[in-house]
Motif scaffolding. Structure first.
Motif, PDB file in Angstrom:
ATOM      1  N   LEU A   1       5.462   5.210  -3.222  1.00 42.82           N
ATOM      2  CA  LEU A   1       4.117   5.794  -3.271  1.00 42.82           C
ATOM      3  C   LEU A   1       3.493   5.832  -1.873  1.00 42.82           C
ATOM      4  CD1 LEU A   1       2.762   3.990  -6.468  1.00 42.82           C
ATOM      5  CD2 LEU A   1       3.466   6.388  -6.293  1.00 42.82           C
ATOM      6  N   PRO A   2       2.902   6.963  -1.470  1.00 44.97           N
ATOM      7  CA  PRO A   2       2.299   7.068  -0.135  1.00 44.97           C
ATOM      8  C   PRO A   2       1.264   5.973   0.158  1.00 44.97           C
ATOM      9  CG  PRO A   2       2.457   9.241  -1.130  1.00 44.97           C
ATOM     10  CD  PRO A   2       2.877   8.257  -2.185  1.00 44.97           C
ATOM     11  N   ALA A   3       0.471   5.578  -0.845  1.00 44.96           N
ATOM     12  CA  ALA A   3      -0.561   4.551  -0.608  1.00 44.96           C
ATOM     13  C   ALA A   3       0.069   3.194  -0.300  1.00 44.96           C
ATOM     14  CB  ALA A   3      -1.486   4.444  -1.819  1.00 44.96           C
ATOM     15  N   VAL A   4       1.226   2.910  -0.911  1.00 43.42           N
ATOM     16  CA  VAL A   4       1.946   1.663  -0.609  1.00 43.42           C
ATOM     17  C   VAL A   4       2.505   1.732   0.806  1.00 43.42           C
ATOM     18  CG1 VAL A   4       4.001   0.279  -1.184  1.00 43.42           C
ATOM     19  CG2 VAL A   4       2.491   1.097  -3.008  1.00 43.42           C
ATOM     20  N   GLN A   5       3.140   2.837   1.133  1.00 42.28           N
ATOM     21  CA  GLN A   5       3.780   2.967   2.440  1.00 42.28           C
ATOM     22  C   GLN A   5       2.759   3.003   3.580  1.00 42.28           C
ATOM     23  OE1 GLN A   5       6.767   6.036   2.554  1.00 42.28           O
ATOM     24  NE2 GLN A   5       7.873   5.201   0.796  1.00 42.28           N
ATOM     25  N   ALA A   6       1.563   3.539   3.305  1.00 44.89           N
ATOM     26  CA  ALA A   6       0.533   3.607   4.340  1.00 44.89           C
ATOM     27  C   ALA A   6      -0.009   2.220   4.688  1.00 44.89           C
ATOM     28  CB  ALA A   6      -0.614   4.515   3.880  1.00 44.89           C
ATOM     29  N   ALA A   7      -0.109   1.344   3.676  1.00 44.96           N
ATOM     30  CA  ALA A   7      -0.772   0.045   3.881  1.00 44.96           C
ATOM     31  C   ALA A   7       0.189  -1.122   4.127  1.00 44.96           C
ATOM     32  CB  ALA A   7      -1.650  -0.262   2.666  1.00 44.96           C
ATOM     33  N   ALA A   8       1.397  -1.053   3.589  1.00 38.34           N
ATOM     34  CA  ALA A   8       2.291  -2.234   3.592  1.00 38.34           C
ATOM     35  C   ALA A   8       2.618  -2.766   4.995  1.00 38.34           C
ATOM     36  CB  ALA A   8       3.565  -1.924   2.812  1.00 38.34           C
ATOM     37  N   PRO A   9       3.036  -1.927   5.962  1.00 35.42           N
ATOM     38  CA  PRO A   9       3.447  -2.499   7.255  1.00 35.42           C
ATOM     39  C   PRO A   9       2.342  -3.300   7.945  1.00 35.42           C
ATOM     40  CG  PRO A   9       4.187  -0.217   7.060  1.00 35.42           C
ATOM     41  CD  PRO A   9       3.246  -0.464   5.930  1.00 35.42           C
ATOM     42  N   SER A  10       1.111  -2.776   7.934  1.00 32.92           N
ATOM     43  CA  SER A  10       0.023  -3.471   8.637  1.00 32.92           C
ATOM     44  C   SER A  10      -0.443  -4.710   7.870  1.00 32.92           C
ATOM     45  CB  SER A  10      -1.151  -2.529   8.885  1.00 32.92           C
ATOM     46  OG  SER A  10      -1.702  -2.060   7.676  1.00 32.92           O
ATOM     47  N   LEU A  11      -0.391  -4.680   6.524  1.00 39.31           N
ATOM     48  CA  LEU A  11      -0.794  -5.851   5.735  1.00 39.31           C
ATOM     49  C   LEU A  11       0.264  -6.953   5.804  1.00 39.31           C
ATOM     50  CD1 LEU A  11      -2.378  -4.191   2.554  1.00 39.31           C
ATOM     51  CD2 LEU A  11      -3.562  -5.245   4.481  1.00 39.31           C
ATOM     52  N   PHE A  12       1.539  -6.562   5.845  1.00 40.64           N
ATOM     53  CA  PHE A  12       2.614  -7.553   5.934  1.00 40.64           C
ATOM     54  C   PHE A  12       2.850  -8.008   7.375  1.00 40.64           C
ATOM     55  CE2 PHE A  12       4.832  -5.631   1.933  1.00 40.64           C
ATOM     56  CZ  PHE A  12       3.959  -6.330   1.111  1.00 40.64           C
ATOM     57  N   GLY A  13       2.372  -7.220   8.330  1.00 43.86           N
ATOM     58  CA  GLY A  13       2.552  -7.566   9.730  1.00 43.86           C
ATOM     59  C   GLY A  13       3.995  -7.550  10.175  1.00 43.86           C
ATOM     60  N   ALA A  14       4.754  -6.595   9.681  1.00 42.90           N
ATOM     61  CA  ALA A  14       6.182  -6.521  10.023  1.00 42.90           C
ATOM     62  C   ALA A  14       6.703  -5.112   9.749  1.00 42.90           C
ATOM     63  CB  ALA A  14       6.983  -7.534   9.198  1.00 42.90           C
ATOM     64  N   GLN A  15       7.885  -4.828  10.281  1.00 46.12           N
ATOM     65  CA  GLN A  15       8.562  -3.568   9.973  1.00 46.12           C
ATOM     66  C   GLN A  15       8.906  -3.542   8.480  1.00 46.12           C
ATOM     67  OE1 GLN A  15      12.936  -2.721  10.794  1.00 46.12           O
ATOM     68  NE2 GLN A  15      12.003  -1.631  12.508  1.00 46.12           N
ATOM     69  N   VAL A  16       8.663  -2.415   7.829  1.00 41.03           N
ATOM     70  CA  VAL A  16       8.968  -2.267   6.398  1.00 41.03           C
ATOM     71  C   VAL A  16      10.080  -1.232   6.236  1.00 41.03           C
ATOM     72  CG1 VAL A  16       8.071  -1.441   4.180  1.00 41.03           C
ATOM     73  CG2 VAL A  16       6.700  -3.006   5.568  1.00 41.03           C
ATOM     74  N   VAL A  17      11.092  -1.609   5.466  1.00 38.95           N
ATOM     75  CA  VAL A  17      12.232  -0.738   5.195  1.00 38.95           C
ATOM     76  C   VAL A  17      12.209  -0.368   3.714  1.00 38.95           C
ATOM     77  CG1 VAL A  17      14.758  -0.593   5.193  1.00 38.95           C
ATOM     78  CG2 VAL A  17      13.592  -1.871   7.001  1.00 38.95           C
ATOM     79  N   VAL A  18      12.190   0.927   3.418  1.00 40.12           N
ATOM     80  CA  VAL A  18      12.214   1.388   2.022  1.00 40.12           C
ATOM     81  C   VAL A  18      13.578   2.027   1.775  1.00 40.12           C
ATOM     82  CG1 VAL A  18      11.076   2.782   0.252  1.00 40.12           C
ATOM     83  CG2 VAL A  18       9.725   1.826   2.140  1.00 40.12           C
ATOM     84  N   PRO A  19      14.522   1.274   1.168  1.00 42.36           N
ATOM     85  CA  PRO A  19      15.868   1.823   0.947  1.00 42.36           C
ATOM     86  C   PRO A  19      15.842   2.952  -0.065  1.00 42.36           C
ATOM     87  CG  PRO A  19      15.795  -0.571   0.597  1.00 42.36           C
ATOM     88  CD  PRO A  19      14.399  -0.084   0.634  1.00 42.36           C
ATOM     89  N   GLN A  20      16.734   3.910   0.126  1.00 41.82           N
ATOM     90  CA  GLN A  20      16.881   4.966  -0.885  1.00 41.82           C
ATOM     91  C   GLN A  20      17.382   4.334  -2.182  1.00 41.82           C
ATOM     92  OE1 GLN A  20      19.405   8.097   0.563  1.00 41.82           O
ATOM     93  NE2 GLN A  20      17.932   8.775   2.093  1.00 41.82           N
ATOM     94  N   PRO A  21      16.939   4.844  -3.338  1.00 39.64           N
ATOM     95  CA  PRO A  21      17.415   4.281  -4.602  1.00 39.64           C
ATOM     96  C   PRO A  21      18.944   4.329  -4.688  1.00 39.64           C
ATOM     97  CG  PRO A  21      15.571   5.776  -4.981  1.00 39.64           C
ATOM     98  CD  PRO A  21      15.953   5.933  -3.542  1.00 39.64           C
ATOM     99  N   ALA A  22      19.544   3.208  -5.064  1.00 40.90           N
ATOM    100  CA  ALA A  22      21.000   3.120  -5.248  1.00 40.90           C
ATOM    101  C   ALA A  22      21.280   1.906  -6.124  1.00 40.90           C
ATOM    102  CB  ALA A  22      21.715   2.992  -3.896  1.00 40.90           C
ATOM    103  N   ASP A  23      22.503   1.782  -6.571  1.00 39.59           N
ATOM    104  CA  ASP A  23      22.883   0.668  -7.460  1.00 39.59           C
ATOM    105  C   ASP A  23      23.251  -0.556  -6.620  1.00 39.59           C
ATOM    106  OD1 ASP A  23      22.615   2.429  -9.641  1.00 39.59           O
ATOM    107  OD2 ASP A  23      24.630   3.194  -9.288  1.00 39.59           O
ATOM    108  N   TYR A  24      22.234  -1.139  -5.944  1.00 36.25           N
ATOM    109  CA  TYR A  24      22.527  -2.204  -4.986  1.00 36.25           C
ATOM    110  C   TYR A  24      23.132  -3.446  -5.640  1.00 36.25           C
ATOM    111  CZ  TYR A  24      20.025   0.688  -1.682  1.00 36.25           C
ATOM    112  OH  TYR A  24      19.647   1.739  -0.881  1.00 36.25           O
ATOM    113  N   THR A  25      22.756  -3.714  -6.883  1.00 35.95           N
ATOM    114  CA  THR A  25      23.318  -4.883  -7.567  1.00 35.95           C
ATOM    115  C   THR A  25      24.814  -4.701  -7.784  1.00 35.95           C
ATOM    116  OG1 THR A  25      21.183  -5.191  -8.657  1.00 35.95           O
ATOM    117  CG2 THR A  25      23.041  -6.383  -9.568  1.00 35.95           C
TER     118      THR A  25
END
Length: 479
Positions: free
Chosen positions: A390-414
Motif C-alpha cells: 500500500l502506498p501509505a505504508v511505503q510512504a511512512a515506513a522508512p522514516s518511522l522505522f529509521g532504516a532502509q525498507v525492503v518490500v520483496p515481490q510476492p513469492a513462495d518464500y517459505t
C-alpha cells in the motif's frame, strides 16, 4: 548439482516448489488445498499427506534429489507407543488453551521463570500449553501419549517411511515451549509439568543435516517451521529484521545469540541456519487499518491508503494508539485503542486514515525498539504481507522505522526456504558444501525504500506517538 524441492504445509494448503540447486531459480511448482473445511482446532494429519500427494501430482518431483519440509508452527501430534495418533493434531492459536497457558505460567513460578527456562512465556498456541489442556480435558488421551511430534517432524517421518528415529530441527523445537534456544536442549521436566508424564521427543539435528533417505534414495533434510523457512527463503542475515503485517504484527531479526526477556515480550526462537530469531509480536496491525476503513465507510484498504495520502505526516496532530484487541507489546491485555489530538482542523477523514497507518507502524516501531534495546543490530527491514504494497505504508515506513525498507515481490518464500535447506543438506552429503555455510541463492527481487530526507519528520511523528502512549499508559515499556 541438480534440482531439489521445498514443501510448505501451511494451515490451509500444501505448496511445493522445485528449484535449481545452484541458483535457487524456481523451475516448477504445485499446489493443493488441505481437504479440511475452515480452520478447525483439531485436524487429522492424514489431511496434510493427502494434499501433499495432490500437490506433487503430474510428475512434479521427477528428477528431484532432495526435499525440504516446512510446516505450520504450533501444531502438536500426540502419538502412542506404536506410533499411531492418539487424537487429531492440535493446531492453530487454539483459544481453548488460554486457561492452560495461565496455569503453566503459575505452575513454574511466573513469566520470568519461563523466560529463563526456554526463552518464551507460554501462549495459548504453543505445544506445551496444548499438552496442559490435553492433560486437563482429555486425561485418557494424555495418558496414552508416548511420543510428541510437530507438523514438519511428522511429515518428515512419514516421507521416510516411519523409521524408529524421529527428528526435528532447532527452529521447530524452539517454538514448543519445552526446548531452550539458549542451551540447545530439551526441558523434559516442562513436558511432565504440562502433560503429567514424560514423552519421547524427536532428536534435534543440525541445520545442514539430513533426516534420512527414502527407500527410493531421496534425501530428506531436517525440515523447519514456517517462520524459519520464510526467513531462510528471503535470505535474511545479521543486520536484517522482518516486519510481518498480518491482522496482528510481528517483528523478528537475526541475532547471534538467544535473548531471554523477563517481561515475556521477546520470544527467543532459533533459525534454520544455526543463528537465533528473537521475535516480538503485536496484536494489532492490519486489523487497525480494517477498523479505520469500516469507520470511514471505505470498501477496502486501497481506498484507505488513497485517502491517507491526502493528509500529511503527523495527521494534523491526530494519534491513534491501535490497541484494539488489547496489546501484547507493550503488555496491556485489557486495554482499548485511543484516538488523541482531536481538534476542529484535524477532524477530517484523511487525517484519521493517515493516523491509522502511522499508529500501526509506530506500534511495530515500538516492537523493533524492544529488539534494538537488547543490542540487536537492525540496518535493513523486510516488510511482508499484502499491506506492505500500500502506498501509505511505503510512504511512512522508512522514516518511522529509521532504516532502509525492503518490500520483496510476492513469492513462495517459505517453500523456497525449505528447498534451500534441501540443497544445503544435499551439498553437504555430496561433499560440495560446507555444513556451516548455506548455498548462496539469488536474493528476493524487491523494491528498496530509503528514509532519506523524511527521517527527521518520521522521528517527530514517533515522538508524538510516544508522548500519547506514555501519557495514556505510563511506564508501559518500563522505566
Amino acid at each position: 548439482m541438480g534440482i531439489v524441492a521445498g514443501l510448505d504445509s501451511s494451515p490451509d494448503f500444501t505448496r511445493i516448489v522445485v528449484c535449481d540447486t545452484d541458483t535457487g531459480a524456481v523451475l516448477r511448482q504445485g499446489y493443493a488445498p488441505h481437504p479440511v473445511e475452515g480452520r478447525p482446532s483439531d485436524v487429522d494429519p492424514q489431511a496434510w499427506l493427502l494434499s501433499l500427494g495432490e500437490a506433487a501430482g503430474g510428475g512434479l518431483l521427477e528428477g528431484v534429489q532432495a526435499i525440504g519440509v516446512s510446516a505450520q508452527q504450533n501444531a502438536v501430534i500426540p502419538l502412542d507407543a506404536q506410533g499411531n495418533t492418539v487424537r487429531p493434531a492440535m493446531v492453530g492459536s487454539d483459544k481453548r488453551a488460554q486457561v492452560a497457558a495461565a496455569d503453566l505460567v503459575d505452575a513454574l513460578g511466573g513469566r520470568e521463570a519461563w523466560a529463563q527456562a526456554v526463552g518464551s512465556v507460554p501462549q495459548a498456541a504453543q505445544p506445551v500449553t496444548k499438552l496442559r489442556w490435553l492433560a486437563k480435558n482429555e486425561p485418557e488421551n494424555a495418558l496414552r501419549t508416548a511420543v510428541l511430534l510437530q507438523a514438519h517432524d511428522w511429515l518428515v517421518w512419514q516421507l521416510l517411511g516411519r523409521p524408529v528415529r524421529r527428528t526435528t530441527d532447532r527452529g521447530g523445537a524452539s517454538g514448543t515451549g519445552y526446548w531452550s534456544a539458549a542451551t540447545g536442549a530439551y526441558r523434559p521436566d516442562l513436558v511432565e509439568l504440562a502433560l503429567g508424564h514424560q514423552a519421547v521427543l524427536p532428536e534435534v539435528i543440525g541445520p545442514s543435516d539430513a533426516a534420512g533417505t527414502t527407500p527410493e534414495g531421496l534425501l530428506i533434510s531436517a525440515g523447519t517451521g514456517e517462520t524459519m523457512a520464510a526467513a531462510f527463503g528471503l535470505g535474511i542475515g545479521l543486520g536484517d529484521a522482518v516486519v510481518s503485517l498480518g491482522a496482528s504484527g510481528s517483528v523478528m531479526a537475526v541475532h547471534p545469540e538467544a535473548l531471554t526477556d523477563q517481561s515475556g515480550m521477546i520470544t527467543s526462537l532459533a533459525d534454520a541456519t544455526g543463528m537465533h530469531l528473537p521475535v516480538v509480536t503485536t496484536l494489532n496491525a492490519v486489523r487497525a487499518l480494517r477498523g479505520a476503513a469500516e469507520l470511514l465507510g471505505l470498501p477496502d484498504l486501497e481506498s484507505l491508503s488513497e485517502l491517507a495520502m491526502k493528509s500529511t505526516p503527523g495527521s494534523h496532530g491526530l494519534v491513534l494508539l491501535p490497541y484494539l484487541e488489547g496489546e501484547r507489546t507493550p503488555n496491556l491485555p485489557h486495554t482499548a485503542g485511543t484516538l488523541a489530538g482531536l481538534r476542529r482542523e484535524s477532524m477530517k477523514p484523511e487525517h484519521l486514515a493517515r493516523a491509522a497507518f502511522e499508529g500501526m507502524l509506530c506500534g511495530l516501531a515500538d516492537a523493533l525498539d524492544v529488539l534494538r534495546g537488547r543490542g540487536v543490530d537492525v540496518r535493513r527491514i523486510f516488510l511482508l504481507g499484502p499491506a506492505a504494497e500500500l502506498p501509505a505504508v511505503q510512504a511512512a515506513a522508512p522514516s518511522l522505522f529509521g532504516a532502509q525498507v525492503v518490500v520483496p515481490q510476492p513469492a513462495d518464500y517459505t517453500a523456497i526456504g525449505a528447498a534451500r535447506q534441501a540443497a544445503w543438506a544435499l551439498g553437504v552429503s555430496q561433499g560440495t558444501l560446507d555444513p556451516r555455510t548455506p548455498p548462496a541463492w539469488q536474493g528476493a527481487a524487491a523494491q528498496v525504500l530509503e528514509p532519506g530526507e523524511e527521517l527527521a519528520v518520521g522521528q517527530a511523528v514517533r515522538q508524538q506517538f510516544t508522548a500519547v502512549r506514555e501519557q495514556t499508559h505510563p511506564g508501559a515499556f518500563g522505566p
